[in-house]
Enzyme design. Structure first.
Site, PDB file in Angstrom:
ATOM      1  N   ASN A   9       3.932 -39.125  64.342  1.00  0.00           N
ATOM      2  CA  ASN A   9       3.507 -39.134  65.632  1.00  0.00           C
ATOM      3  C   ASN A   9       2.303 -40.964  66.016  1.00  0.00           C
ATOM      4  O   ASN A   9       1.755 -40.432  65.123  1.00  0.00           O
ATOM      5  CB  ASN A   9       3.425 -38.060  66.501  1.00  0.00           C
ATOM      6  CG  ASN A   9       2.104 -38.651  68.430  1.00  0.00           C
ATOM      7  OD1 ASN A   9       2.134 -39.866  68.326  1.00  0.00           O
ATOM      8  ND2 ASN A   9       1.624 -37.326  68.072  1.00  0.00           N
ATOM      9  N   TRP A  10       3.634 -41.479  65.724  1.00  0.00           N
ATOM     10  CA  TRP A  10       2.772 -43.059  65.428  1.00  0.00           C
ATOM     11  C   TRP A  10       1.319 -43.766  66.945  1.00  0.00           C
ATOM     12  O   TRP A  10       0.915 -43.949  66.967  1.00  0.00           O
ATOM     13  CB  TRP A  10       3.285 -44.444  65.818  1.00  0.00           C
ATOM     14  CG  TRP A  10       4.385 -44.198  64.680  1.00  0.00           C
ATOM     15  CD1 TRP A  10       4.624 -43.739  63.423  1.00  0.00           C
ATOM     16  CD2 TRP A  10       5.230 -45.321  63.765  1.00  0.00           C
ATOM     17  NE1 TRP A  10       4.964 -43.824  62.357  1.00  0.00           N
ATOM     18  CE2 TRP A  10       5.704 -45.161  62.729  1.00  0.00           C
ATOM     19  CE3 TRP A  10       5.235 -46.370  64.768  1.00  0.00           C
ATOM     20  CZ2 TRP A  10       6.470 -45.753  62.593  1.00  0.00           C
ATOM     21  CZ3 TRP A  10       6.547 -47.612  64.231  1.00  0.00           C
ATOM     22  CH2 TRP A  10       6.795 -47.020  62.452  1.00  0.00           C
ATOM     23  N   LYS A  11       1.596 -42.483  67.603  1.00  0.00           N
ATOM     24  CA  LYS A  11       0.527 -42.720  69.383  1.00  0.00           C
ATOM     25  C   LYS A  11       0.796 -44.206  69.629  1.00  0.00           C
ATOM     26  O   LYS A  11       1.430 -44.352  69.176  1.00  0.00           O
ATOM     27  CB  LYS A  11      -1.017 -41.876  68.493  1.00  0.00           C
ATOM     28  CG  LYS A  11      -0.496 -40.478  68.535  1.00  0.00           C
ATOM     29  CD  LYS A  11      -2.193 -39.914  68.150  1.00  0.00           C
ATOM     30  CE  LYS A  11      -1.754 -38.494  67.568  1.00  0.00           C
ATOM     31  NZ  LYS A  11      -3.154 -37.793  67.603  1.00  0.00           N
ATOM     32  N   HIS A  96       1.698 -33.164  73.808  1.00  0.00           N
ATOM     33  CA  HIS A  96       1.442 -33.095  73.095  1.00  0.00           C
ATOM     34  C   HIS A  96      -0.140 -32.869  74.082  1.00  0.00           C
ATOM     35  O   HIS A  96      -0.193 -33.651  74.829  1.00  0.00           O
ATOM     36  CB  HIS A  96       1.208 -34.579  72.693  1.00  0.00           C
ATOM     37  CG  HIS A  96      -0.122 -34.680  71.930  1.00  0.00           C
ATOM     38  ND1 HIS A  96      -1.234 -35.473  71.587  1.00  0.00           N
ATOM     39  CD2 HIS A  96       0.358 -35.138  69.824  1.00  0.00           C
ATOM     40  CE1 HIS A  96      -0.887 -35.038  70.581  1.00  0.00           C
ATOM     41  NE2 HIS A  96      -0.912 -34.947  69.660  1.00  0.00           N
ATOM     42  N   GLU A  98      -2.900 -34.122  73.994  1.00  0.00           N
ATOM     43  CA  GLU A  98      -2.571 -35.951  74.771  1.00  0.00           C
ATOM     44  C   GLU A  98      -2.488 -35.978  76.019  1.00  0.00           C
ATOM     45  O   GLU A  98      -3.179 -36.906  76.541  1.00  0.00           O
ATOM     46  CB  GLU A  98      -3.387 -36.641  73.822  1.00  0.00           C
ATOM     47  CG  GLU A  98      -3.995 -37.348  73.053  1.00  0.00           C
ATOM     48  CD  GLU A  98      -3.502 -37.434  71.041  1.00  0.00           C
ATOM     49  OE1 GLU A  98      -2.241 -38.346  71.062  1.00  0.00           O
ATOM     50  OE2 GLU A  98      -4.031 -37.430  70.786  1.00  0.00           O
ATOM     51  N   GLU A 168      -0.566 -27.105  67.146  1.00  0.00           N
ATOM     52  CA  GLU A 168      -1.199 -28.620  67.460  1.00  0.00           C
ATOM     53  C   GLU A 168      -2.756 -28.108  67.910  1.00  0.00           C
ATOM     54  O   GLU A 168      -3.104 -28.303  69.073  1.00  0.00           O
ATOM     55  CB  GLU A 168      -1.657 -29.778  67.358  1.00  0.00           C
ATOM     56  CG  GLU A 168      -0.024 -30.406  67.565  1.00  0.00           C
ATOM     57  CD  GLU A 168       0.013 -32.024  67.340  1.00  0.00           C
ATOM     58  OE1 GLU A 168      -0.279 -32.392  66.539  1.00  0.00           O
ATOM     59  OE2 GLU A 168      -0.283 -32.841  68.229  1.00  0.00           O
ATOM     60  N   GLY A 174      -6.989 -35.779  65.507  1.00  0.00           N
ATOM     61  CA  GLY A 174      -7.969 -36.839  65.120  1.00  0.00           C
ATOM     62  C   GLY A 174      -9.348 -36.497  64.176  1.00  0.00           C
ATOM     63  O   GLY A 174     -10.481 -37.597  64.199  1.00  0.00           O
ATOM     64  N   SER A 213      -5.473 -33.783  61.732  1.00  0.00           N
ATOM     65  CA  SER A 213      -5.976 -34.131  60.665  1.00  0.00           C
ATOM     66  C   SER A 213      -5.054 -33.556  58.997  1.00  0.00           C
ATOM     67  O   SER A 213      -6.198 -32.823  58.109  1.00  0.00           O
ATOM     68  CB  SER A 213      -7.050 -33.661  60.307  1.00  0.00           C
ATOM     69  OG  SER A 213      -8.023 -33.658  61.340  1.00  0.00           O
ATOM     70  N   GLY A 234      -0.597 -37.568  62.967  1.00  0.00           N
ATOM     71  CA  GLY A 234      -0.578 -38.810  63.991  1.00  0.00           C
ATOM     72  C   GLY A 234      -0.937 -40.158  62.342  1.00  0.00           C
ATOM     73  O   GLY A 234      -0.287 -40.387  62.152  1.00  0.00           O
ATOM     74  N   GLY A 235      -2.595 -39.825  62.247  1.00  0.00           N
ATOM     75  CA  GLY A 235      -2.858 -40.632  61.397  1.00  0.00           C
ATOM     76  C   GLY A 235      -2.880 -41.527  60.323  1.00  0.00           C
ATOM     77  O   GLY A 235      -2.372 -42.405  60.076  1.00  0.00           O
TER      78      GLY A 235
END
Ligand code: 13P
Length: 252
Positions: A9-11, A96, A98, A168, A174, A213, A234-235
């Site tokens: 997930n590149w966000k 998600h 977010e 999640e 993150g 993470s 993510g990251g």
């Protein structure tokens, strides 16, 4: 036997130059991927560019969100499921945390989106998870149950044959704080048991990813848990070497 599935997930990250560099790295290493399904989910604006940059069929494309409205129309700024399908998306991340926290998406909106995605032939990656406060106040399972029940109530358990679930924990996203493999496994087992109460066969086949993470140095232990079938990253999905290393950690 469930096939592990890892999605990036590149966000809201990237530019054409950044993506070209990242995808070039993924292309170069894609032949190393065996026994794992892999997808990348760029920002919508870059889905087509990313798809064109990919030179491998091994990595699928997904979106990070989509409109709740099932049909095209006067919905300024939105993008429909049929448009994602047209761009070649196989998956769409829905619900998600977010989107729930920042944009106020409700359980019922998320459920509607899951239905719309399924109708369009796109596999939803349905995100569920609790905040730290919810975990600490002992309502984690009821929060996750409510998130699942909204979708189950609309689409029914049979439709979960075509749904991926991503657990999640919000406090692990993150933050660099990962759920321990035991903590994650406990919730994954809870989710599978809940589905199993409705249909054992479907529950046994549903892929449940862990997200929060995940890094190359903790992926193997997380993915080694019996009910963890890969991850939503993510990251670390913004680095080709890290992302491929995580995908390989999920291989069977
Ligand atoms: P991080 O891997 O950056 O914690 O993000 C997890 C996530 O939210 C994936 O959807």
């Amino acid at each position: 036997m469930r096939k592990p599935f890892v999605a990036g997930n590149w966000k809201m990250h990237g530019s054409k130059a950044f993506i070209l560099n990242l995808v070039t790295g993924l292309n170069a290493k894609s032949s190393e991927l065996k026994g794992v399904d892999v997808a990348i989910c760029p920002p919508s604006l870059y889905i087509d560019f990313t798809k064109r940059s990919l030179s491998t069929e091994v990595i699928a494309i997904g979106a990070q969100n989509m409109a709740e409205e099932p049909h095209q129309g006067a919905f300024t700024g939105e993008g429909s499921a049929s448009m994602l399908k047209d761009l070649g998306c196989r998956y769409v991340i829905l619900g998600h945390s977010e989107r729930r926290a920042i944009y106020g998406e409700t359980n019922s909106e998320v459920a509607n989106k899951v239905q719309v995605a399924l109708d369009a032939g796109i596999t939803p990656i349905l995100c569920v998870g609790e905040t730290l406060e919810e975990r600490e106040s002992g309502i984690m399972e009821s929060i996750i149950s409510e998130q699942l029940d909204a979708v189950l109530g609309l689409v029914g358990i049979a439709a979960f044959k075509g749904v991926v679930i991503a657990y999640e924990p919000v406090w692990a996203i993150g933050t660099g704080v990962t759920a321990s493999p035991e903590q994650a496994q406990e919730v994954h087992a809870f989710i599978r048991a809940k589905l199993s109460g409705l249909d054992e066969n479907i529950a046994a086949g549903v892929v449940i990813q862990y997200g929060g993470s995940v890094k190359p140095n903790n992926a193997k232990e997380l993915f080694g848990q019996p009910d963890i079938d890969g991850g939503l990253i993510g990251g670390a999905s913004l680095d080709a070497d890290d992302f491929i290393a995580i995908c390989k950690a999920a291989e069977i």
